[in-house]
Design a protein around this motif. Structure first.
Motif, mmCIF file in Angstrom:
data_model
loop_
_atom_site.group_PDB
_atom_site.id
_atom_site.type_symbol
_atom_site.label_atom_id
_atom_site.label_comp_id
_atom_site.label_asym_id
_atom_site.label_seq_id
_atom_site.Cartn_x
_atom_site.Cartn_y
_atom_site.Cartn_z
ATOM 1 N N ILE A 22 10.589 8.855 -29.657
ATOM 2 C CA ILE A 22 9.844 7.931 -28.800
ATOM 3 C C ILE A 22 10.645 7.608 -27.545
ATOM 4 C CG2 ILE A 22 9.034 5.532 -28.618
ATOM 5 C CD1 ILE A 22 8.060 5.853 -31.557
ATOM 6 N N ASP A 23 11.954 7.361 -27.706
ATOM 7 C CA ASP A 23 12.795 7.072 -26.543
ATOM 8 C C ASP A 23 12.807 8.241 -25.560
ATOM 9 O OD1 ASP A 23 13.381 4.610 -27.645
ATOM 10 O OD2 ASP A 23 15.390 5.188 -28.340
ATOM 11 N N GLU A 24 12.863 9.467 -26.077
ATOM 12 C CA GLU A 24 12.831 10.641 -25.206
ATOM 13 C C GLU A 24 11.476 10.762 -24.513
ATOM 14 O OE1 GLU A 24 13.443 13.932 -22.971
ATOM 15 O OE2 GLU A 24 14.926 12.604 -23.875
ATOM 16 N N LEU A 25 10.409 10.538 -25.243
ATOM 17 C CA LEU A 25 9.074 10.576 -24.638
ATOM 18 C C LEU A 25 8.941 9.511 -23.560
ATOM 19 C CD1 LEU A 25 6.955 11.172 -27.846
ATOM 20 C CD2 LEU A 25 7.281 12.793 -25.961
ATOM 21 N N ILE A 29 7.885 10.027 -19.747
ATOM 22 C CA ILE A 29 6.732 9.331 -19.173
ATOM 23 C C ILE A 29 7.148 8.579 -17.917
ATOM 24 C CG2 ILE A 29 5.105 7.430 -19.549
ATOM 25 C CD1 ILE A 29 5.024 8.405 -22.546
ATOM 26 N N ILE A 30 8.275 7.877 -17.974
ATOM 27 C CA ILE A 30 8.764 7.133 -16.805
ATOM 28 C C ILE A 30 9.039 8.076 -15.648
ATOM 29 C CG2 ILE A 30 10.705 5.764 -15.938
ATOM 30 C CD1 ILE A 30 10.725 4.448 -18.808
ATOM 31 N N SER A 34 7.072 8.027 -12.059
ATOM 32 C CA SER A 34 7.800 7.990 -10.780
ATOM 33 C C SER A 34 7.384 9.141 -9.876
ATOM 34 C CB SER A 34 9.313 8.037 -11.026
ATOM 35 O OG SER A 34 9.733 6.880 -11.694
ATOM 36 N N GLU A 35 7.219 10.310 -10.454
ATOM 37 C CA GLU A 35 6.766 11.467 -9.675
ATOM 38 C C GLU A 35 5.352 11.233 -9.148
ATOM 39 O OE1 GLU A 35 5.964 16.258 -10.266
ATOM 40 O OE2 GLU A 35 7.091 15.168 -11.793
ATOM 41 N N ARG A 36 4.490 10.643 -9.975
ATOM 42 C CA ARG A 36 3.119 10.351 -9.546
ATOM 43 C C ARG A 36 3.113 9.370 -8.386
ATOM 44 N NH1 ARG A 36 -1.593 7.797 -9.467
ATOM 45 N NH2 ARG A 36 -3.424 8.688 -10.473
ATOM 46 N N VAL A 37 3.963 8.350 -8.442
ATOM 47 C CA VAL A 37 4.070 7.383 -7.344
ATOM 48 C C VAL A 37 4.464 8.100 -6.061
ATOM 49 C CG1 VAL A 37 5.377 5.408 -6.464
ATOM 50 C CG2 VAL A 37 4.533 5.389 -8.819
ATOM 51 N N ASP A 38 5.451 8.982 -6.134
ATOM 52 C CA ASP A 38 5.907 9.721 -4.951
ATOM 53 C C ASP A 38 4.783 10.574 -4.356
ATOM 54 O OD1 ASP A 38 8.431 8.615 -5.279
ATOM 55 O OD2 ASP A 38 9.282 10.410 -6.212
ATOM 56 N N VAL A 39 4.056 11.269 -5.207
ATOM 57 C CA VAL A 39 2.947 12.108 -4.729
ATOM 58 C C VAL A 39 1.866 11.236 -4.096
ATOM 59 C CG1 VAL A 39 1.088 13.670 -5.442
ATOM 60 C CG2 VAL A 39 3.411 13.986 -6.340
ATOM 61 N N SER A 40 1.573 10.124 -4.721
ATOM 62 C CA SER A 40 0.561 9.214 -4.187
ATOM 63 C C SER A 40 0.966 8.689 -2.814
ATOM 64 C CB SER A 40 0.340 8.054 -5.162
ATOM 65 O OG SER A 40 -0.637 7.180 -4.667
ATOM 66 N N VAL A 41 2.232 8.339 -2.656
ATOM 67 C CA VAL A 41 2.720 7.876 -1.352
ATOM 68 C C VAL A 41 2.480 8.944 -0.290
ATOM 69 C CG1 VAL A 41 4.831 7.349 -0.054
ATOM 70 C CG2 VAL A 41 4.394 6.208 -2.226
ATOM 71 N N MET A 80 -5.457 1.738 -14.604
ATOM 72 C CA MET A 80 -5.380 0.672 -13.605
ATOM 73 C C MET A 80 -3.925 0.303 -13.316
ATOM 74 S SD MET A 80 -8.741 -1.568 -14.532
ATOM 75 C CE MET A 80 -8.578 -2.623 -13.102
ATOM 76 N N THR A 81 -3.084 0.332 -14.331
ATOM 77 C CA THR A 81 -1.659 0.056 -14.122
ATOM 78 C C THR A 81 -1.025 1.154 -13.273
ATOM 79 O OG1 THR A 81 -1.507 -1.184 -16.187
ATOM 80 C CG2 THR A 81 0.548 -0.314 -15.278
ATOM 81 N N LEU A 82 -1.342 2.399 -13.569
ATOM 82 C CA LEU A 82 -0.827 3.501 -12.748
ATOM 83 C C LEU A 82 -1.280 3.372 -11.299
ATOM 84 C CD1 LEU A 82 -1.256 6.611 -15.063
ATOM 85 C CD2 LEU A 82 0.888 5.740 -14.117
ATOM 86 N N LEU A 83 -2.543 3.080 -11.110
ATOM 87 C CA LEU A 83 -3.059 2.939 -9.751
ATOM 88 C C LEU A 83 -2.378 1.780 -9.030
ATOM 89 C CD1 LEU A 83 -6.822 3.628 -10.496
ATOM 90 C CD2 LEU A 83 -5.235 5.122 -9.247
ATOM 91 N N GLU A 84 -2.146 0.693 -9.736
ATOM 92 C CA GLU A 84 -1.454 -0.448 -9.131
ATOM 93 C C GLU A 84 -0.036 -0.066 -8.714
ATOM 94 O OE1 GLU A 84 -0.008 -4.994 -10.242
ATOM 95 O OE2 GLU A 84 -1.269 -3.895 -11.654
ATOM 96 N N LEU A 85 0.650 0.697 -9.553
ATOM 97 C CA LEU A 85 1.994 1.152 -9.214
ATOM 98 C C LEU A 85 1.994 2.031 -7.963
ATOM 99 C CD1 LEU A 85 3.359 2.070 -12.745
ATOM 100 C CD2 LEU A 85 4.321 0.344 -11.205
#
Length: 94
Positions: A22-25, A29-30, A34-41, A80-85
């Motif tokens: 779980i810790d590795e997953l 996921i984190i 972070s990569e998704r945030v960068d692409v969205s920017v 919604m949390t992802l979109l907010e981030l």
């Protein structure tokens, strides 16, 4: 979902191995979030540079629907949390 536990393992060993997995997953996921945030920017910057809006609500609704379909009702909250981030971090000349 892969179950690699053996029935001969003690409950404590199964729990420890499961928590390690779980810790590795969670780390993965984190990193993906972070990569998704960068692409969205980058998408938001390009949209603003082209004179468009920073956010496209129709696109966000598609994302929410995708997560709800895959994960059920809690998928809406995840999306919604992802979109907010990913929202509100872009300045036009950043």
């Amino acid at each position: 979902m892969e179950d690699t536990t053996e029935t001969s393992q003690s409950p404590d060993a199964v729990i420890a191995a499961g928590r390690d997995r779980i810790d590795e997953l969670d780390r993965r996921i984190i990193a993906l979030v972070s990569e998704r945030v960068d692409v969205s920017v980058n998408v938001q910057r390009a949209r603003l540079a082209a004179g468009g809006p920073r956010v496209q609500l129709a696109r966000e609704m598609d994302v929410i629907a995708r997560y709800r379909e895959a994960l059920g009702k809690p998928g809406t909250s995840v999306a919604m949390t992802l979109l907010e981030l990913c929202r509100g971090r872009v300045r036009p000349h950043a």
